[in-house]
Design an enzyme around this catalytic site. Structure first.
Site, PDB file in Angstrom:
ATOM      1  N   GLU A   1      -4.584  13.551 -10.870  1.00  0.00           N
ATOM      2  CA  GLU A   1      -3.234  13.447 -10.749  1.00  0.00           C
ATOM      3  C   GLU A   1      -2.627  14.600  -9.857  1.00  0.00           C
ATOM      4  O   GLU A   1      -1.981  14.524  -9.201  1.00  0.00           O
ATOM      5  CB  GLU A   1      -2.326  12.787 -11.895  1.00  0.00           C
ATOM      6  CG  GLU A   1      -2.903  11.532 -12.534  1.00  0.00           C
ATOM      7  CD  GLU A   1      -3.252  10.364 -11.338  1.00  0.00           C
ATOM      8  OE1 GLU A   1      -2.494  10.519 -10.351  1.00  0.00           O
ATOM      9  OE2 GLU A   1      -4.119   9.525 -11.838  1.00  0.00           O
TER      10      GLU A   1
ATOM     11  N   CYS B   1      -9.335   5.587  -7.683  1.00  0.00           N
ATOM     12  CA  CYS B   1      -8.049   5.628  -7.541  1.00  0.00           C
ATOM     13  C   CYS B   1      -7.310   4.477  -6.987  1.00  0.00           C
ATOM     14  O   CYS B   1      -7.691   3.762  -6.242  1.00  0.00           O
ATOM     15  CB  CYS B   1      -8.040   6.665  -6.267  1.00  0.00           C
ATOM     16  SG  CYS B   1      -6.298   7.367  -5.992  1.00  0.00           S
TER      17      CYS B   1
HETATM   18 ZN   LIG Z   1      -5.675   8.785  -7.518  1.00  0.00          ZN
END
Ligand SMILES: [Zn+2]
Length: 196
Positions: free
Chosen positions: A162, A119
């Site tokens: 997401e 991420c």
């Molecule tokens: Zn992320």
């Protein structure tokens, strides 16, 4: 009922710091203020707000930043807590980035695939997460038109990652949650799993 409001003055002020094609600072889970913000549930946005184009443009510049490129980015990662994200369509020709406004995942396949994730908001952590092999997602475009689509494979993983951001969920929390659950193998190599 939640209202679909346009971007407010504070949000527009943040977005106007820098040109529309300039990457923005990505909030980091290692910073306590950023981390708190990343864990907030995002509010829906008025899909016809003309300023959404600025948000999308800055998200695109940020996810395409040569210093730290990604395959997806959600608005809360640049400090805008609204239900908007960008994801790379690895299931389409030339792998374009597409934006999703006020998305909802309305169906998750029971069969899941275990794969490594990282991420942009979490430095240096890459770990295995179980995600549904296929999902059905609904979302809006900038004309306020509503779409629904079934997506599978790695693109479905990106969309689930997401979408979690919009609810203030980061992938290590999914792993934490999955450690408490029992999974059963759905393929000989153990890559595909399901929960009862
Ligand atoms: Zn992320």
């Amino acid at each position: 009922m939640e209202s679909f409001t346009p971007l407010n003055e504070i949000e527009l002020n943040l977005l106007s710091q820098g040109s529309v094609s300039e990457p923005m600072r990505v909030l980091q889970s290692t910073d306590s203020i950023d981390n708190q913000s990343l864990h907030e549930k995002c509010k829906p946005v008025d899909a016809r707000d003309p300023n959404l184009k600025i948000l999308i443009s800055r998200l695109y510049a940020t996810v395409r930043d040569e210093e730290k490129p990604g395959v997806g980015i959600a608005a809360p990662q640049i400090g805008i807590n609204r239900r908007v994200f960008l994801a790379q369509r690895l299931d389409k020709k030339d792998n374009p980035f597409e934006f999703f406004v006020n998305p909802e995942i309305v169906w998750y396949s029971k069969v899941m695939r275990v794969g490594e994730e990282g991420c942009l908001s979490i430095p240096d952590i890459y770990e295995e997460v179980a995600r549904s092999l296929a999902i059905q997602i609904t979302y809006y475009d900038l004309e306020g038109q509503h779409f629904q689509e079934v997506v599978e494979g790695y693109t479905a993983v990106i969309l689930q990652h997401e979408f979690d951001h919009l609810n203030g969920v980061l992938f290590p929390e999914r792993i934490e949650e999955q450690l408490q659950e029992e999974f059963f193998s759905a393929s000989p190599n153990g890559e595909l799993v399901y929960r009862k």
